[in-house]
Design a protein around this motif. Structure first.
Motif, mmCIF file in Angstrom:
data_model
loop_
_atom_site.group_PDB
_atom_site.id
_atom_site.type_symbol
_atom_site.label_atom_id
_atom_site.label_comp_id
_atom_site.label_asym_id
_atom_site.label_seq_id
_atom_site.Cartn_x
_atom_site.Cartn_y
_atom_site.Cartn_z
ATOM 1 N N THR A 204 3.425 7.717 9.329
ATOM 2 C CA THR A 204 2.553 7.015 8.377
ATOM 3 C C THR A 204 3.377 6.193 7.405
ATOM 4 O O THR A 204 3.054 5.033 7.126
ATOM 5 C CB THR A 204 1.703 8.039 7.569
ATOM 6 O OG1 THR A 204 1.056 8.893 8.468
ATOM 7 C CG2 THR A 204 0.694 7.351 6.694
ATOM 8 N N LEU A 205 4.454 6.790 6.877
ATOM 9 C CA LEU A 205 5.256 6.050 5.909
ATOM 10 C C LEU A 205 5.913 4.823 6.570
ATOM 11 O O LEU A 205 5.981 3.745 5.968
ATOM 12 C CB LEU A 205 6.323 6.966 5.274
ATOM 13 C CG LEU A 205 7.188 6.327 4.194
ATOM 14 C CD1 LEU A 205 6.355 5.753 3.041
ATOM 15 C CD2 LEU A 205 8.199 7.345 3.623
ATOM 16 N N ALA A 206 6.344 4.990 7.830
ATOM 17 C CA ALA A 206 6.938 3.842 8.540
ATOM 18 C C ALA A 206 5.887 2.738 8.681
ATOM 19 O O ALA A 206 6.170 1.553 8.495
ATOM 20 C CB ALA A 206 7.439 4.280 9.918
ATOM 21 N N HIS A 207 4.656 3.149 8.963
ATOM 22 C CA HIS A 207 3.583 2.160 9.104
ATOM 23 C C HIS A 207 3.301 1.477 7.760
ATOM 24 O O HIS A 207 3.100 0.257 7.700
ATOM 25 C CB HIS A 207 2.317 2.830 9.650
ATOM 26 C CG HIS A 207 1.217 1.866 9.962
ATOM 27 N ND1 HIS A 207 1.352 0.865 10.895
ATOM 28 C CD2 HIS A 207 -0.017 1.712 9.430
ATOM 29 C CE1 HIS A 207 0.249 0.143 10.934
ATOM 30 N NE2 HIS A 207 -0.598 0.637 10.048
ATOM 31 N N ASP A 208 3.308 2.261 6.680
ATOM 32 C CA ASP A 208 3.095 1.685 5.339
ATOM 33 C C ASP A 208 4.115 0.568 5.090
ATOM 34 O O ASP A 208 3.763 -0.519 4.623
ATOM 35 C CB ASP A 208 3.309 2.742 4.236
ATOM 36 C CG ASP A 208 2.292 3.868 4.258
ATOM 37 O OD1 ASP A 208 1.245 3.719 4.906
ATOM 38 O OD2 ASP A 208 2.571 4.911 3.617
ATOM 39 N N ILE A 209 5.369 0.865 5.381
ATOM 40 C CA ILE A 209 6.445 -0.094 5.079
ATOM 41 C C ILE A 209 6.297 -1.334 5.969
ATOM 42 O O ILE A 209 6.446 -2.465 5.513
ATOM 43 C CB ILE A 209 7.829 0.575 5.242
ATOM 44 C CG1 ILE A 209 7.977 1.684 4.194
ATOM 45 C CG2 ILE A 209 8.963 -0.450 5.134
ATOM 46 C CD1 ILE A 209 9.199 2.561 4.351
ATOM 47 N N TRP A 210 5.960 -1.109 7.214
ATOM 48 C CA TRP A 210 5.753 -2.235 8.123
ATOM 49 C C TRP A 210 4.604 -3.112 7.603
ATOM 50 O O TRP A 210 4.665 -4.337 7.622
ATOM 51 C CB TRP A 210 5.461 -1.701 9.529
ATOM 52 C CG TRP A 210 5.167 -2.784 10.507
ATOM 53 C CD1 TRP A 210 6.079 -3.551 11.175
ATOM 54 C CD2 TRP A 210 3.864 -3.249 10.895
ATOM 55 N NE1 TRP A 210 5.420 -4.457 11.962
ATOM 56 C CE2 TRP A 210 4.066 -4.304 11.805
ATOM 57 C CE3 TRP A 210 2.564 -2.877 10.566
ATOM 58 C CZ2 TRP A 210 3.005 -4.982 12.399
ATOM 59 C CZ3 TRP A 210 1.506 -3.546 11.133
ATOM 60 C CH2 TRP A 210 1.736 -4.588 12.043
ATOM 61 N N LEU A 211 3.554 -2.434 7.100
ATOM 62 C CA LEU A 211 2.388 -3.165 6.585
ATOM 63 C C LEU A 211 2.724 -4.060 5.390
ATOM 64 O O LEU A 211 2.163 -5.142 5.248
ATOM 65 C CB LEU A 211 1.318 -2.172 6.129
ATOM 66 C CG LEU A 211 0.219 -1.774 7.082
ATOM 67 C CD1 LEU A 211 -0.735 -0.818 6.365
ATOM 68 C CD2 LEU A 211 -0.550 -2.987 7.575
ATOM 69 N N PHE A 212 3.620 -3.600 4.528
ATOM 70 C CA PHE A 212 3.953 -4.386 3.336
ATOM 71 C C PHE A 212 4.289 -5.826 3.735
ATOM 72 O O PHE A 212 3.841 -6.780 3.113
ATOM 73 C CB PHE A 212 5.169 -3.809 2.585
ATOM 74 C CG PHE A 212 4.957 -2.450 1.978
ATOM 75 C CD1 PHE A 212 3.709 -2.054 1.538
ATOM 76 C CD2 PHE A 212 6.030 -1.576 1.822
ATOM 77 C CE1 PHE A 212 3.522 -0.801 0.960
ATOM 78 C CE2 PHE A 212 5.855 -0.327 1.252
ATOM 79 C CZ PHE A 212 4.607 0.066 0.823
ATOM 80 N N GLY A 213 5.116 -5.959 4.780
ATOM 81 C CA GLY A 213 5.522 -7.289 5.228
ATOM 82 C C GLY A 213 4.341 -8.029 5.834
ATOM 83 O O GLY A 213 4.128 -9.212 5.595
ATOM 84 N N ASN A 214 3.555 -7.287 6.575
ATOM 85 C CA ASN A 214 2.429 -7.874 7.279
ATOM 86 C C ASN A 214 1.334 -8.374 6.344
ATOM 87 O O ASN A 214 0.607 -9.309 6.647
ATOM 88 C CB ASN A 214 1.862 -6.771 8.168
ATOM 89 C CG ASN A 214 1.377 -7.297 9.465
ATOM 90 O OD1 ASN A 214 0.188 -7.485 9.615
ATOM 91 N ND2 ASN A 214 2.292 -7.587 10.381
#
Ligand code: SF4
Length: 354
Positions: A204-214
């Motif tokens: 989940t945290l990896a997805h959160d960080i990926w989302l920031f850029g997205n």
């Protein structure tokens, strides 16, 4: 493990799980290099004014939730808020951040008037952090001159979000929609998450960080989850199922999240948060700044109110005056060879987007 601005979600995940100190040194160095290259050595100071600790909501982790009857509630008078904004200006800060709980009794017109007065009298950039509000309120505040809005989505796991952030009446929270609305209105938009909230997995945290850029955010704030004893999560009233791969709410994990956010979103603003400084009062802020961050938020709230804005216990800088915070943070920034930013500190991301 690769280090590049286009890390994919699996690579972010692998870095979050990395524990080898030599590899982590490479991560810190790379994040610092990206920070220097994209946003330079300036550290921008934002004067934080905690205008009220009233809140209508009952987030399971938050010390000023409506259900915490042990908190003495306050609401700053308009003239006190304006005076704090003038203090921020006197210290040379380019921005004030007006923050409060999500208080549904707050009149949107009153906030708009305060924004107008601050802009008119100080010329400072104004950031609002007042929670989820109807589109019309955001619009009103933008028209009054507010420049930025902060609204953390806290976790991208919808089930976990629902558990820690109960709905308000019949209104179902959709912070992603709120963030889109804010962008549409032309705000410079900040969001962020907590690191190590019970129930948060590494994925989940990896997805959160990926989302920031997205999501094309302009600012991302990341702080560790700190348990508060007067909350359902802190006193055991709410027990969340802990995944096998539960993220730790440690200082180290917070640095990893900050560094990876800098690497994947090179031109945004990233604060070294007070929650991080709470875990390591001696050097937490400095290490945050050396591992990707470029903003700090000195508190300019009058001391008598500041002690009542207790989102979590033992908060750093609770008893210092605004003058003391100013001196302390300026010295810390200079001690690591960085410079204090002049002007409003609009993010490069915002400037680049035109
Ligand atoms: S996190 Fe924000 S909305 Fe939730 S209880 Fe705390 S102040 Fe209120």
């Amino acid at each position: 493990l690769r280090l590049a601005n286009d890390l994919n979600e699996n690579e972010i995940l692998a870095w979050l799980c990395e524990e080898n100190p030599e590899n982590l040194d490479k991560l810190w160095q790379y994040a610092d290099k990206v920070r220097k290259e994209y946003v330079g050595d300036d550290v921008f100071l934002r004067g934080l004014i905690e205008i009220s600790n009233m809140c209508s909501r009952n987030c399971a982790y938050c010390g000023i939730r409506a259900g915490n009857s042990k908190t003495n509630r306050y609401k700053m008078q308009v003239d006190e808020i304006i005076k704090s904004a003038h203090d921020a200006k006197r210290f040379g800060y380019g921005t004030v951040v007006l923050q409060s709980g999500e208080d549904r009794s707050t009149n949107a017109f009153e906030i708009a008037e305060i924004v107008r007065q601050i802009k008119h009298e100080t010329g400072l950039a104004v950031t609002l952090s007042l929670g989820e509000r109807p589109f019309e309120d955001y619009k009103l505040w933008k028209e009054a001159g507010a420049d930025r809005y902060l609204l953390r989505f806290e976790t991208s796991d919808p089930d976990l979000f629902k558990l820690i952030h109960p709905s308000f009446g019949s209104t179902v929270s959709d912070r992603f929609r709120n963030l889109k609305d804010l962008k549409k209105l032309g705000f410079e938009v900040g969001s962020g998450v907590m690191v190590g909230i019970p129930g948060q997995s590494y994925e989940t945290l990896a997805h959160d960080i990926w989302l920031f850029g997205n999501m094309e955010l302009e600012m991302v704030g990341i702080g560790p989850y700190i348990s508060h004893p007067e909350t359902p999560l802190g006193n055991g009233e709410v027990v969340l199922s802990i995944p096998e791969n539960q993220v730790s709410n440690s200082e180290l994990m917070t640095y990893k999240a900050i560094a990876l956010t800098r690497i994947t979103c090179p031109d945004i603003n990233i604060p070294a948060t007070t929650a991080l400084a709470t875990l390591n009062k001696n050097t937490g802020r400095e290490l945050g700044l050396e591992r990707g961050a470029n903003v700090v938020m000195p508190n300019v709230t009058p001391s008598k109110y500041r002690v009542l804005y207790e989102l979590y216990p033992d908060k750093a800088c609770l008893n210092e005056t605004a003058d003391e915070c100013n001196l302390c943070l300026s010295a810390r920034i200079k001690s690591i060879g960085r410079t204090i930013g002049v002007g409003s500190g609009t993010s490069r991301a915002m400037k680049n987007r035109g």
